[in-house]
Design an enzyme around this catalytic site. Structure first.
Site, mmCIF file in Angstrom:
data_model
loop_
_atom_site.group_PDB
_atom_site.id
_atom_site.type_symbol
_atom_site.label_atom_id
_atom_site.label_comp_id
_atom_site.label_asym_id
_atom_site.label_seq_id
_atom_site.Cartn_x
_atom_site.Cartn_y
_atom_site.Cartn_z
ATOM 1 N N ARG A 88 11.137 -6.139 5.606
ATOM 2 C CA ARG A 88 10.953 -4.750 6.050
ATOM 3 C C ARG A 88 11.410 -4.587 7.501
ATOM 4 N NH1 ARG A 88 5.048 -2.243 5.407
ATOM 5 N NH2 ARG A 88 4.643 -3.212 7.399
ATOM 6 N N ARG A 145 -1.500 -9.295 13.112
ATOM 7 C CA ARG A 145 -2.010 -8.306 12.138
ATOM 8 C C ARG A 145 -2.726 -8.994 10.980
ATOM 9 N NH1 ARG A 145 3.329 -5.614 11.152
ATOM 10 N NH2 ARG A 145 2.322 -4.413 9.513
ATOM 11 N N ARG A 156 10.731 -1.560 11.848
ATOM 12 C CA ARG A 156 9.423 -1.285 12.445
ATOM 13 C C ARG A 156 9.143 -2.281 13.554
ATOM 14 N NH1 ARG A 156 4.422 -0.060 8.500
ATOM 15 N NH2 ARG A 156 3.378 -1.239 10.134
ATOM 16 N N LYS A 174 0.828 -1.212 0.000
ATOM 17 C CA LYS A 174 0.000 0.000 0.000
ATOM 18 C C LYS A 174 0.864 1.264 0.000
ATOM 19 C CE LYS A 174 -2.462 -1.014 3.743
ATOM 20 N NZ LYS A 174 -2.058 -2.379 4.120
ATOM 21 N N ARG A 224 -10.219 0.587 7.709
ATOM 22 C CA ARG A 224 -9.850 -0.793 8.011
ATOM 23 C C ARG A 224 -11.008 -1.571 8.621
ATOM 24 N NH1 ARG A 224 -3.928 0.451 8.489
ATOM 25 N NH2 ARG A 224 -2.801 -1.496 8.696
HETATM 26 P P1 AMP Z 1 0.091 0.422 8.776
HETATM 27 O O1 AMP Z 1 1.325 1.246 8.695
HETATM 28 O O2 AMP Z 1 -1.007 0.924 7.869
HETATM 29 O O3 AMP Z 1 0.361 -1.059 8.581
HETATM 30 O O4 AMP Z 1 -0.490 0.577 10.267
HETATM 31 C C1 AMP Z 1 0.274 0.157 11.386
HETATM 32 C C2 AMP Z 1 -0.645 0.000 12.596
HETATM 33 O O5 AMP Z 1 -1.278 1.254 12.898
HETATM 34 C C3 AMP Z 1 -1.787 -0.990 12.433
HETATM 35 O O6 AMP Z 1 -1.394 -2.329 12.692
HETATM 36 C C4 AMP Z 1 -2.783 -0.459 13.465
HETATM 37 O O7 AMP Z 1 -2.396 -0.814 14.772
HETATM 38 C C5 AMP Z 1 -2.621 1.060 13.342
HETATM 39 N N1 AMP Z 1 -3.548 1.620 12.317
HETATM 40 C C6 AMP Z 1 -3.202 2.203 11.131
HETATM 41 N N2 AMP Z 1 -4.291 2.587 10.437
HETATM 42 C C7 AMP Z 1 -5.365 2.225 11.198
HETATM 43 C C8 AMP Z 1 -6.783 2.312 11.033
HETATM 44 N N3 AMP Z 1 -7.330 2.843 9.923
HETATM 45 N N4 AMP Z 1 -7.572 1.838 12.036
HETATM 46 C C9 AMP Z 1 -7.049 1.308 13.149
HETATM 47 N N5 AMP Z 1 -5.735 1.169 13.364
HETATM 48 C C10 AMP Z 1 -4.892 1.620 12.402
#
Ligand code: AMP
Length: 193
Positions: free
Chosen positions: A128, A145, A134, A14, A89
């Site tokens: 990654r 996740r 991260r 993404k 999400r």
């Molecule tokens: P990402 O970088 O998009 O993979 O997001 C990393 C983490 O941030 C996720 O595993 C969630 O814990 C939190 N997070 C990011 N976007 C959302 C969202 N739209 N709703 C809830 N938690 C989020």
């Protein structure tokens, strides 16, 4: 440009595709994951709340996420279209996004779903973890996740289908990254023609 929602499992690319789209079409970009990581880095109240959820591979509660999203959206340059990366999400988040945009006279535009096999996802996330460090890219959190994705996020694809804005771009036949980017651009251009 129409707004674009980039949808897919953790590790589906993404962020990578959002960057490519942003560069080519000059659109705004909102990555909710990046917003939360910046808050954590700055040690804000929101960052403190978010950290617990992120470390556990869980989603931040919808209400909090929706408020953050509206605030960040209103800071985007007007009229260029926005890429939503990692949001929505959950179905309540999707409904809130639709409402928030409608209140501003805007539309969701199009959703692009990146479909990738699970072994490729896992391999990318572990790589990654080494390259970017991260904290939530360790094997145990990755498994959580994926689980959250399958139970809470994947059902949203049908929601977008019903909205008539779902476009699938699939990696199943292992194309190169360049081919994938070209396909994503093609879908966007057809939709904006
Ligand atoms: P990402 O970088 O998009 O993979 O997001 C990393 C983490 O941030 C996720 O595993 C969630 O814990 C939190 N997070 C990011 N976007 C959302 C969202 N739209 N709703 C809830 N938690 C989020």
């Amino acid at each position: 440009m129409k707004n674009i929602i980039i949808f897919g499992a953790p590790g589906s690319g993404k962020g990578t595709y959002s960057e490519a789209i942003m560069e080519k079409y000059g659109m705004g970009h909102i990555s909710t994951g990046d917003v939360l990581r910046a808050e954590i880095k700055q040690g804000t109240q929101l960052g403190k709340i978010a950290q617990g959820y992120i470390d556990q591979g869980q989603l931040i509660p919808d209400e909090l996420m929706v408020n953050i999203l509206a605030k960040v959206y209103d800071e985007m340059p007007a009229g260029k279209g926005v890429i939503f990366d990692g949001f929505p999400r959950t179905i309540p988040q999707a409904e809130a996004l639709k409402k928030m945009l409608a209140e501003r006279g805007h539309e969701m535009g199009m959703m692009i779903e990146l479909v990738v096999t699970e072994d490729i996802l896992l391999m990318r996330l572990l790589r990654r973890a080494i390259e970017q460090g991260r904290a939530d890219d360790n094997e145990e959190t990755i498994r959580k996740r994926f689980n959250v994705y399958h139970t809470q996020t994947a059902p949203l694809a049908e929601w977008f289908e019903k909205e008539g804005i779902r476009h699938i771009v699939s990696w199943e036949e292992h194309p190169s990254k360049e081919e994938m980017i070209a396909r994503v651009f093609q879908v966007i251009e057809e939709e904006n023609a």
